[in-house]
Design a protein around this motif. Sequence first.
Motif, short mmCIF file in Angstrom:
data_model
loop_
_atom_site.label_atom_id
_atom_site.label_comp_id
_atom_site.label_asym_id
_atom_site.label_seq_id
_atom_site.Cartn_x
_atom_site.Cartn_y
_atom_site.Cartn_z
N ALA A 121 32.43 43.57 44.62
CA ALA A 121 33.00 44.90 44.85
C ALA A 121 32.98 45.77 43.60
N ARG A 122 33.21 45.17 42.44
CA ARG A 122 33.30 45.97 41.21
C ARG A 122 32.02 46.76 40.94
N PRO A 123 30.85 46.12 40.89
CA PRO A 123 29.65 46.92 40.66
C PRO A 123 29.32 47.84 41.83
N ALA A 124 29.70 47.44 43.04
CA ALA A 124 29.46 48.30 44.20
C ALA A 124 30.26 49.60 44.08
N CYS A 125 31.38 49.54 43.38
CA CYS A 125 32.21 50.72 43.14
C CYS A 125 31.85 51.43 41.84
N HIS A 126 30.77 50.97 41.20
CA HIS A 126 30.30 51.56 39.95
C HIS A 126 31.37 51.52 38.86
N LEU A 127 32.06 50.38 38.77
CA LEU A 127 33.09 50.19 37.76
C LEU A 127 32.64 49.12 36.77
N THR A 128 32.95 49.33 35.51
CA THR A 128 32.76 48.28 34.52
C THR A 128 33.98 47.36 34.58
N GLN A 129 33.87 46.22 33.96
CA GLN A 129 35.03 45.32 33.90
C GLN A 129 36.18 45.99 33.16
N ARG A 130 35.85 46.73 32.14
CA ARG A 130 36.89 47.45 31.37
C ARG A 130 37.58 48.50 32.23
N GLN A 131 36.82 49.23 33.04
CA GLN A 131 37.41 50.25 33.91
C GLN A 131 38.32 49.62 34.97
N LEU A 132 37.88 48.49 35.54
CA LEU A 132 38.72 47.81 36.53
C LEU A 132 40.00 47.31 35.88
N ALA A 133 39.89 46.76 34.69
CA ALA A 133 41.08 46.29 33.97
C ALA A 133 42.04 47.45 33.69
N ALA A 134 41.50 48.60 33.31
CA ALA A 134 42.35 49.77 33.04
C ALA A 134 43.07 50.22 34.31
N ARG A 135 42.39 50.15 35.46
CA ARG A 135 43.04 50.51 36.72
C ARG A 135 44.20 49.57 37.03
N CYS A 136 43.99 48.28 36.81
CA CYS A 136 45.06 47.30 37.05
C CYS A 136 46.24 47.57 36.12
N THR A 137 45.94 47.84 34.86
CA THR A 137 46.99 48.12 33.89
C THR A 137 47.76 49.37 34.28
N ALA A 138 47.07 50.39 34.77
CA ALA A 138 47.73 51.61 35.22
C ALA A 138 48.63 51.35 36.43
N LEU A 139 48.35 50.27 37.16
CA LEU A 139 49.17 49.89 38.31
C LEU A 139 50.29 48.92 37.90
N SER A 140 50.60 48.89 36.61
CA SER A 140 51.66 48.06 36.05
C SER A 140 51.38 46.57 36.12
N ARG A 141 50.09 46.21 36.15
CA ARG A 141 49.69 44.80 36.08
C ARG A 141 48.68 44.69 34.94
N PRO A 142 49.16 44.55 33.68
CA PRO A 142 48.25 44.52 32.54
C PRO A 142 47.18 43.44 32.66
N VAL A 143 45.94 43.87 32.58
CA VAL A 143 44.78 43.00 32.70
C VAL A 143 43.76 43.48 31.68
N THR A 144 43.04 42.55 31.08
CA THR A 144 41.97 42.91 30.14
C THR A 144 40.62 42.72 30.82
N ASP A 145 39.58 43.25 30.20
CA ASP A 145 38.24 43.06 30.74
C ASP A 145 37.84 41.59 30.71
N ILE A 146 38.37 40.84 29.77
CA ILE A 146 38.09 39.40 29.72
C ILE A 146 38.68 38.70 30.93
N VAL A 147 39.88 39.10 31.32
CA VAL A 147 40.51 38.53 32.52
C VAL A 147 39.68 38.85 33.75
N VAL A 148 39.18 40.09 33.86
CA VAL A 148 38.33 40.46 35.00
C VAL A 148 37.08 39.59 35.01
N SER A 149 36.45 39.41 33.87
CA SER A 149 35.25 38.57 33.78
C SER A 149 35.54 37.14 34.22
N ARG A 150 36.60 36.58 33.72
CA ARG A 150 36.95 35.20 34.09
C ARG A 150 37.30 35.09 35.56
#
Length: 94
Positions: free
Chosen positions: A17-46
């Motif tokens: 889903a992530r690449p289908a939405c044209h999001l980088t791992q960093r962008q997806l992590a930032a969205r999660c963090t903005a939703l009060s669930r801190p996540v890093t791009d490393i967490v997304v990758s793993r």
Amino acid sequence: MEIGTAGIGAARSIGAARPACHLTQRQLAARCTALSRPVTDIVVSRTERGRRLRDVDDLVALAAAFGASPLTLPLSSSEADPATAMPNGVREGV
């Protein structure tokens, strides 16, 4: 703790889903963090590689970051096409 079948299926759908939405791992992590669930791009990758799924809250935050319901994540890794694992919810640019 080993990730089970449902976790592997969820990881595959997130990974599709992530690449289908044209999001980088960093962008997806930032969205999660903005939703009060801190996540890093490393967490997304793993997570995408099935190496890490901390808990259901991670899955809820990741689905919300896609603008999708967590119920659209697959329940098994036997999904025929992981790119369609979130059929009615993934929204580009959410």
